[in-house]
Scaffold this active site. Structure first.
Site, PDB file in Angstrom:
ATOM      1  N   GLY A 143     -14.447 -68.439  43.307  1.00  0.00           N
ATOM      2  CA  GLY A 143     -14.331 -67.372  42.312  1.00  0.00           C
ATOM      3  C   GLY A 143     -14.921 -67.686  40.955  1.00  0.00           C
ATOM      4  CB  SER A 144     -14.727 -65.623  37.926  1.00  0.00           C
ATOM      5  OG  SER A 144     -14.610 -65.847  36.557  1.00  0.00           O
ATOM      6  CB  THR A 145     -16.559 -69.923  35.105  1.00  0.00           C
ATOM      7  OG1 THR A 145     -16.935 -68.710  34.498  1.00  0.00           O
ATOM      8  CG2 THR A 145     -17.711 -70.523  35.838  1.00  0.00           C
ATOM      9  CB  VAL A 146     -12.332 -66.348  34.117  1.00  0.00           C
ATOM     10  CG1 VAL A 146     -11.152 -66.039  33.223  1.00  0.00           C
ATOM     11  CG2 VAL A 146     -13.581 -65.694  33.567  1.00  0.00           C
TER      12      VAL A 146
END
Lengths: 389, 253
Positions: free
Chosen positions: B53-56
């Site tokens: 998933g996202s780097t967030v």
């Protein structure tokens, strides 16, 4: 990974907890990617600037981190979720503005320059051929590697920040010659001018993680910008090479394992698929941020026309470019808002609009997901015709 | 990725994202794909194959840390940048290169991220040899007797513990002689050690394939019965864990 004695000292915390943490991050990522050492970088570019993308957790991290660390090389920053001067006119609410403000302050304390753009190379941070960088914004990364001939991996937000603090990055991926050779050849039959972003959109899908070698297309610098941006959005591609008849630019194609021919019909089908609605709440131009040349060309087209005023219009650009073409921007302002520091991808567009048209292949990936929009692709010219009479 | 931690394991067999996969307020697993959905990772050793998933997601782990709901440690099959970044900025010890399939929710795990090591206090590793003996197109299955210590009545290859200091091929040959009286066997293939988790034991199986010239054999007390079967029929016997997999891998060309 082998560290110098000085790097070991930083890792051990002798230069403070912020630099130690940054060094830990570089070393851990270097180990994951099999890097042997750290190399100096000429500049950094950090992503994760909009409150929309990093949220409360991101704010807290940046605020805590900024107490202990400062960047040591030139460091640019990605767009924010709002125009710092015109956020109310954009329709951004007070709460979002307050949280965005905390992010801006934290980055300022870290020493990151307030450029707020995905096109740092048009805002004074223009790398030279062969320089090593730690850039995070995907469209800027692909432009730096492919058009400018610099060398950078597509960093994550925190890793680009860590590299900026240390002034180095781990040597792996696109920093190494061996990983910059093309693995797939993609030959276009023909690419009509307005469909260049969609050519990039298709390249990203075909190439996946491979460096593509592309034939059948020639581009202006601004077209490189939109072509690469779309490619980096649909694929994990941070670099492409163009085939050129110029023998001095001969490319080593010995590792090309697949050749893909893309007929014009496939490009047209892609345009048809991404066409979406004919009625829009917003027309958004400037993903990546508009260059001076693009703003001048749009102003030339719109100069003697009248706005249709059927939907809102955003022209997104960097604060740096904004300052360079005041006359042209006066023309554009008759047709919509000229926004700096932000764009349709990272602003809270879902709170303001539902249907958005853009000339950007990259926006076609992020408007439906991150922006929850019904998105429509149109060539720039078609959008300008739609908003004027 | 430094530090040590000891805690109970929460194990997921699917890739995990801290953004969307874990509740940012309670630390409970939200991912509907995950068998540990609903369990909290707070203060636990959180084990899963790799991050996605996202780097967030890196920031999301930091957020959990700030409210005291972060895992005590993260254990991954393979590290990827998002999870590694999250672990470092949140000061959560992390180790990778671990076969997460060998771990179970509830295991008592000690992680030493400085050494990159992991210990499971409630689990014992036992090293055994298992030999598939082939004659023509048939292989030998033995039914374990009621007097052996484990897997009574189940079907197995010729197997036994590797004694302390013993070479595994020597152990395999010793078992062949002791259990079925076969002295002349030609080693055709051997595999990397295979691991199978069965309650609080991880069986580290060293598999061998031997060809023999004759089918007559002498069973010792460890087995009730023997049968020469076609490899495809192994599935029809109640076997010790992993036997079928080992047979397939050994007979694969």
């Amino acid at each position: 990974m082998h560290l110098t004695a000085q790097e070991e000292r930083v890792l051990a915390g002798e230069e403070g907890p912020g630099r130690a943490k940054a060094m830990q991050l570089l070393v851990a990522l270097g180990d994951i990617y099999g890097a042997e050492r750290l190399i100096p970088i000429a500049s950094a570019q950090v992503s994760g600037a909009s409150f929309k993308t990093i949220g409360d957790a991101g704010i807290k991290f940046l605020e805590d981190f900024s107490e202990h660390a400062k960047v040591t090389v030139r460091t640019s920053l990605n767009p924010l979720g709002l125009d710092l001067r015109r956020w109310r006119a954009m329709g951004v609410d007070d709460d979002f503005h307050a949280k965005q403000g905390r992010i801006v302050s934290a980055y300022r304390a870290l020493g990151v320059e307030p450029s707020y753009t995905c096109t740092p190379y048009l805002a004074g941070n223009r790398p030279r051929r062969g320089q090593h960088l730690a850039w995070a914004e995907s469209s800027a990364t692909v432009f730096a590697n492919s058009y400018l001939g610099a060398r950078t991996n597509r960093e994550g937000g925190p890793s680009a920040l860590a590299a900026a603090i240390i002034g180095k990055t781990a040597e792996y991926g696109l920093h190494m010659d061996g990983n910059r050779r093309p693995k797939v050849k993609i030959e276009f039959e023909e690419v009509p001018e307005g469909l260049v972003p969609l050519a990039g959109y298709l390249v990203g899908k075909i190439a996946g993680k491979r460096v593509p070698y592309i034939g059948g297309i020639s581009m202006t610098p601004d077209q490189h910008k939109s072509f690469g941006a779309a490619m980096a959005a649909t694929g994990a591609v941070s670099m492409y090479l163009l085939s050129s008849p110029d023998t001095r630019k001969r490319t080593d194609v010995s590792e090309v394992e697949e050749c893909v021919h893309v007929p014009l019909s496939e490009l047209n089908e892609c345009a048809e698929e991404l066409k979406g609605d004919d009625a829009w709440d917003l027309v958004a131009i400037g993903c990546p941020h508009c260059s001076e040349a693009e703003i001048r060309a749009m102003a030339r087209f719109l100069k003697d026309k009248k706005p249709r005023d059927e939907c809102d219009v955003w022209f997104c650009t960097s604060r740096a470019v904004y300052g360079r073409c005041p006359k042209e921007l006066t023309v554009l302002r008759r047709f919509g808002k000229v926004l700096c520091d932000t764009c349709m991808v990272v602003s809270p567009i879902e709170k303001m609009y539902r249907r958005t048209a853009s000339d950007s292949g990259k926006a076609m990936v992020y408007l439906p997901s991150l922006g929850r929009q019904s998105a429509s692709f149109r060539p720039t010219r078609a959008l300008l015709e739609a908003i004027s009479r | 990725m430094a530090g040590k931690a000891s805690a109970e394991a929460v194990v997921c067999s699917c890739p995990m994202s801290f953004l969307g996969g874990v509740d940012p307020v309670t630390g409970k697993i939200l991912d509907p794909e995950c068998e540990s959905k609903g369990l909290s990772v707070a203060g636990k050793v959180f084990c899963f194959p790799f991050g996605k998933g996202s780097t967030v997601g890196s920031y999301s782990m930091y957020q959990l840390k700030l409210i005291g709901k972060a895992p005590a440690a993260v254990v991954n099959g393979s590290a990827e940048p998002i999870m590694a970044t999250g672990a470092i900025i949140s000061d959560v010890p992390m180790v990778d290169g671990v076969d997460v399939e060998m771990l179970r929710t509830g295991d008592d795990i000690t992680v030493d991220a400085d050494k990159g090591s992991l210990e499971v206090a409630n689990v014992l590793e036992k090293h055994v040899v298992t030999s598939v003996v082939r004659h023509g197109d048939k292989i030998l299955l033995l039914q374990r007797s009621r007097r052996v210590g484990s897997y009574r009545g189940q079907w197995a290859g010729v197997s036994g513990f590797i004694e302390s200091g013993e070479d595994d091929e020597a152990a395999a040959r010793r078992e062949l002689e002791e259990e079925v009286g076969m002295k002349k066997a030609v080693l055709r293939k051997r595999l990397e050690t295979q691991r199978f988790r069965d309650s609080d034991v991880v069986w580290c199986v060293h598999p061998f394939l031997f060809d023999v010239g004759r089918r007559d054999l002498e069973l010792d007390w460890e087995h009730e019965r023997s049968e020469w079967v076609s490899p495809a029929d192994v599935a029809r016997y109640p076997t010790v864990p992993g036997l079928q997999k080992v047979v397939c891998m050994l007979l694969e060309r």
